[in-house]
Design a protein around this motif. Structure first.
Motif, PDB file in Angstrom:
ATOM      1  N   SER A  30       0.820  -1.069   0.192  1.00 21.58           N
ATOM      2  CA  SER A  30      -0.137   0.058   0.115  1.00 21.58           C
ATOM      3  C   SER A  30       0.750   1.240  -0.152  1.00 21.58           C
ATOM      4  O   SER A  30       0.304   2.559  -0.211  1.00 21.58           O
ATOM      5  CB  SER A  30      -1.155   0.044   1.068  1.00 21.58           C
ATOM      6  OG  SER A  30      -0.239   0.198   2.578  1.00 21.58           O
ATOM      7  N   SER A  31       2.177   0.828   0.327  1.00 21.86           N
ATOM      8  CA  SER A  31       3.228   2.731   0.156  1.00 21.86           C
ATOM      9  C   SER A  31       3.902   2.933  -1.065  1.00 21.86           C
ATOM     10  O   SER A  31       3.938   3.502  -0.923  1.00 21.86           O
ATOM     11  CB  SER A  31       4.212   2.259   1.641  1.00 21.86           C
ATOM     12  OG  SER A  31       4.759   1.069   1.558  1.00 21.86           O
ATOM     13  N   SER A  54      -1.117   3.385  -2.443  1.00 22.84           N
ATOM     14  CA  SER A  54      -2.627   4.022  -1.734  1.00 22.84           C
ATOM     15  C   SER A  54      -3.671   4.822  -1.906  1.00 22.84           C
ATOM     16  O   SER A  54      -2.931   6.091  -2.361  1.00 22.84           O
ATOM     17  CB  SER A  54      -2.140   3.632  -0.340  1.00 22.84           C
ATOM     18  OG  SER A  54      -2.497   4.224   0.630  1.00 22.84           O
ATOM     19  N   ASN A  74      -6.935  -3.577  -7.937  1.00 23.51           N
ATOM     20  CA  ASN A  74      -6.336  -3.941  -6.407  1.00 23.51           C
ATOM     21  C   ASN A  74      -6.185  -6.273  -6.166  1.00 23.51           C
ATOM     22  O   ASN A  74      -6.037  -6.549  -6.107  1.00 23.51           O
ATOM     23  CB  ASN A  74      -6.958  -3.660  -4.947  1.00 23.51           C
ATOM     24  CG  ASN A  74      -7.244  -2.031  -5.399  1.00 23.51           C
ATOM     25  OD1 ASN A  74      -7.505  -1.419  -6.397  1.00 23.51           O
ATOM     26  ND2 ASN A  74      -6.330  -2.311  -3.382  1.00 23.51           N
TER      27      ASN A  74
END
Length: 124
Positions: A30-31, A54, A74
């Motif tokens: 997510s980063s 994200s 995703n």
């Protein structure tokens, strides 16, 4: 650690469309930021677009703004680059790249992982 696999390159006529995909070998982080770069023969590698995993925030080079769209999926661990209204000057090898916790997403040297590249050729 991260393997990126690109697909979708090919030969199209000016005004046509093409969609490139960049798939990560493992689950997305997510980063991470994912960037798209391109390099034409004899030219330096230039920034095309970037997306943050994200939130999905995007940034585009002026040369492709309004024509290219990058998005994330995703469920499929994919980042796509949809290219519309292609021009001969878009001809280049296109690369996707990924890095964790970077701010300057337009700088190629900031990315840690790179795909092998895929050729996009736009004919007149």
């Amino acid at each position: 650690q991260v393997q990126l696999v690109e697909s979708g390159g090919g030969l199209v006529r000016a005004g046509g469309s093409l969609t490139l995909s960049c798939a990560a070998s493992g689950p997305p982080c997510s980063s991470y930021s994912v960037g798209w770069f391109r390099q034409a023969p004899g030219k330096v590698r230039e920034f095309v677009a970037a997306i943050n995993w994200s939130g999905g925030g995007t940034l585009y080079a002026d040369s492709v703004k309004g024509r290219f769209t990058t998005s994330r999926d995703n469920a499929r661990n994919l980042v796509d680059l949809q290219m519309n209204s292609l021009k001969p000057e878009d001809t280049a090898v296109y690369y996707c790249a990924a890095a964790e916790r970077i701010v300057a997403v337009t700088i190629a040297d900031n990315y840690d992982y790179w795909g092998q590249g895929t050729q996009v050729t736009v004919s007149s």
